[in-house]
Design a protein around this motif. Structure first.
Motif, PDB file in Angstrom:
ATOM      1  N   CYS A  33     -16.853 -20.595  16.409  1.00  0.00           N
ATOM      2  CA  CYS A  33     -16.891 -19.050  16.573  1.00  0.00           C
ATOM      3  C   CYS A  33     -16.609 -18.680  15.256  1.00  0.00           C
ATOM      4  O   CYS A  33     -15.848 -19.257  14.432  1.00  0.00           O
ATOM      5  N   CYS A  35     -16.040 -15.172  14.571  1.00  0.00           N
ATOM      6  CA  CYS A  35     -15.523 -13.749  14.405  1.00  0.00           C
ATOM      7  C   CYS A  35     -14.333 -13.423  13.995  1.00  0.00           C
ATOM      8  O   CYS A  35     -14.007 -12.513  13.383  1.00  0.00           O
ATOM      9  N   ARG A  36     -13.503 -14.592  14.245  1.00  0.00           N
ATOM     10  CA  ARG A  36     -12.106 -14.318  13.662  1.00  0.00           C
ATOM     11  C   ARG A  36     -11.296 -13.330  13.865  1.00  0.00           C
ATOM     12  O   ARG A  36     -10.607 -12.772  13.320  1.00  0.00           O
ATOM     13  N   CYS A  37     -11.227 -12.953  15.284  1.00  0.00           N
ATOM     14  CA  CYS A  37     -10.447 -11.920  15.814  1.00  0.00           C
ATOM     15  C   CYS A  37      -8.949 -12.276  15.582  1.00  0.00           C
ATOM     16  O   CYS A  37      -8.391 -13.374  16.008  1.00  0.00           O
ATOM     17  N   TRP A  39      -6.162 -11.421  17.297  1.00  0.00           N
ATOM     18  CA  TRP A  39      -5.498 -11.845  18.543  1.00  0.00           C
ATOM     19  C   TRP A  39      -6.138 -12.797  19.186  1.00  0.00           C
ATOM     20  O   TRP A  39      -5.906 -13.160  20.351  1.00  0.00           O
ATOM     21  N   CYS A  40      -7.152 -13.725  18.991  1.00  0.00           N
ATOM     22  CA  CYS A  40      -7.789 -14.718  19.680  1.00  0.00           C
ATOM     23  C   CYS A  40      -6.829 -15.724  20.304  1.00  0.00           C
ATOM     24  O   CYS A  40      -6.036 -16.233  19.586  1.00  0.00           O
ATOM     25  N   THR A  42      -8.064 -18.618  21.679  1.00  0.00           N
ATOM     26  CA  THR A  42      -8.762 -19.711  21.619  1.00  0.00           C
ATOM     27  C   THR A  42      -8.908 -20.154  19.890  1.00  0.00           C
ATOM     28  O   THR A  42     -10.200 -20.616  19.802  1.00  0.00           O
ATOM     29  N   THR A  45     -10.899 -23.317  18.764  1.00  0.00           N
ATOM     30  CA  THR A  45     -12.363 -23.512  18.718  1.00  0.00           C
ATOM     31  C   THR A  45     -13.029 -22.917  17.736  1.00  0.00           C
ATOM     32  O   THR A  45     -14.484 -22.962  17.627  1.00  0.00           O
ATOM     33  N   TRP A  46     -12.173 -22.611  16.739  1.00  0.00           N
ATOM     34  CA  TRP A  46     -13.185 -21.655  15.551  1.00  0.00           C
ATOM     35  C   TRP A  46     -13.927 -22.450  14.810  1.00  0.00           C
ATOM     36  O   TRP A  46     -15.074 -22.189  14.329  1.00  0.00           O
ATOM     37  N   GLY A  94     -15.876 -19.777  24.849  1.00  0.00           N
ATOM     38  CA  GLY A  94     -15.625 -20.583  23.739  1.00  0.00           C
ATOM     39  C   GLY A  94     -14.476 -19.999  23.074  1.00  0.00           C
ATOM     40  O   GLY A  94     -13.447 -19.737  23.922  1.00  0.00           O
ATOM     41  N   GLY A  95     -14.304 -19.967  21.809  1.00  0.00           N
ATOM     42  CA  GLY A  95     -15.504 -20.294  21.204  1.00  0.00           C
ATOM     43  C   GLY A  95     -16.603 -18.964  21.250  1.00  0.00           C
ATOM     44  O   GLY A  95     -16.399 -18.283  22.251  1.00  0.00           O
ATOM     45  N   SER A 121     -19.314 -12.663  22.778  1.00  0.00           N
ATOM     46  CA  SER A 121     -18.880 -11.788  21.870  1.00  0.00           C
ATOM     47  C   SER A 121     -20.106 -10.701  21.594  1.00  0.00           C
ATOM     48  O   SER A 121     -19.882  -9.651  20.919  1.00  0.00           O
ATOM     49  N   LYS A 139     -17.068  -7.570  19.836  1.00  0.00           N
ATOM     50  CA  LYS A 139     -16.148  -7.798  18.778  1.00  0.00           C
ATOM     51  C   LYS A 139     -16.738  -6.989  17.526  1.00  0.00           C
ATOM     52  O   LYS A 139     -17.489  -7.360  16.859  1.00  0.00           O
TER      53      LYS A 139
HETATM   54  S1  SF4 Z   1     -13.441 -17.118  20.410  1.00  0.00           S
HETATM   55 FE1  SF4 Z   1     -13.700 -14.965  21.255  1.00  0.00          FE
HETATM   56  S2  SF4 Z   1     -11.768 -13.916  20.555  1.00  0.00           S
HETATM   57 FE2  SF4 Z   1     -11.851 -15.753  19.520  1.00  0.00          FE
HETATM   58  S3  SF4 Z   1     -12.505 -15.045  17.521  1.00  0.00           S
HETATM   59 FE3  SF4 Z   1     -14.263 -15.878  18.793  1.00  0.00          FE
HETATM   60  S4  SF4 Z   1     -15.108 -13.976  19.541  1.00  0.00           S
HETATM   61 FE4  SF4 Z   1     -12.962 -13.470  18.895  1.00  0.00          FE
END
Ligand code: SF4
Ligand SMILES: Nc1nc2[nH]cc(C(=O)O)c2c(=O)[nH]1
Ligand SMILES: [Mg+2]
Length: 223
Positions: A33, A35-37, A39-40, A42, A45-46, A94-95, A121, A139
């Motif tokens: 992933c 996005c790097r939120c 509060w993620c 997971t 999985t990044w 995911g991810g 996302s 996101k």
């Molecule tokens: S897995 Fe979802 S919450 Fe986590 S960084 Fe990616 S988009 Fe954001």
């Protein structure tokens, strides 16, 4: 279906979020992933996946680890047939599952009589078969700098807005909903069971007519 899937986890549980809450589901959590939120839940999985020799038994045997298994779509289908035959619904999450083209594998699952959903996302083009339930959790303005795509919002059957503060409700109203199709289901979901976020979601639901998604699995200690 020659391309590879990188599977962080595969497990069975009840869908704990959104319109399908309570549905027995196979969760296929794909790796990667951008996005790097902050509060993620997971973060493991990044890291983007790369081919390795781990099979799906590996992905089925662990939770919340950064490593993943590698398989083809056919191998994933065979694994679901062998291990989860009684489960009617398959969720790709995911991810960011839309880093992968899931058109063929989701078509094959639908042809088996399963219902199929993705949790995305909205920052990658949606590549799934027609008839797949698409949940977009938009996101905006995250550290990864990804843009939410109008095409993903238009394809969404369900919007599930993660809410950590008032800005998320503003974004939902002014950036997301103008791009969605008629009849789309609209959920607000407090992040991380946060009390203030939960209060904001309930208040928004009562004033705007949106629904609240509570991540029920976290309240009953399910995966
Ligand atoms: S897995 Fe979802 S919450 Fe986590 S960084 Fe990616 S988009 Fe954001
Ligand atoms: N039970 C359960 N329901 C879920 N719905 C969406 C999930 C996700 O992580 O995307 C999830 C999850 O991790 N567990
Ligand atoms: Mg989750």
């Amino acid at each position: 279906m020659a391309s590879l899937l990188f599977v962080n986890e595969i497990f069975a549980s009840l869908q704990g979020e959104g319109a399908w809450t309570g549905t027995p589901s196979v969760f296929v959590r794909l790796q990667g992933c951008l996005c790097r939120c902050p509060w993620c839940d997971t973060k493991n999985t990044w890291k983007l996946g790369e081919p390795n020799d781990c099979g799906l038994d590996f992905a089925a045997s662990k939770a919340d680890a950064p490593r993943h298994a590698t398989c083809t779509g056919e191998e994933l289908l065979a694994y679901i047939d062998a291990h989860y035959a009684s489960i009617p619904h398959v969720i790709f999450t995911g991810g960011e599952p839309m880093l992968f083209d899931l058109t063929d594998v989701t078509a094959a699952l639908l042809a088996r009589g399963k219902t199929v959903a993705i949790e995305t996302s909205g920052t990658e083009p949606v590549r799934v078969a027609e008839g797949v339930w698409v949940t977009v959790s938009p996101k905006y303005d995250m550290p990864g700098g990804r843009e939410v795509l109008a095409s993903a919002l238009r394809r969404a059957d369900e919007i599930k807005m993660p809410v950590s503060g008032p800005k998320d409700l503003e974004d939902l109203e002014h950036r997301t909903l103008p791009e969605t199709k008629p009849g789309v289901l609209v959920y607000v979901q407090p992040v991380s069971r946060d009390d203030e976020a939960t209060r904001l979601c309930v208040e928004a639901a009562m004033t705007k007519g949106w629904r609240v998604s509570f991540q029920v699995h976290k309240y009953v200690n399910m995966r």
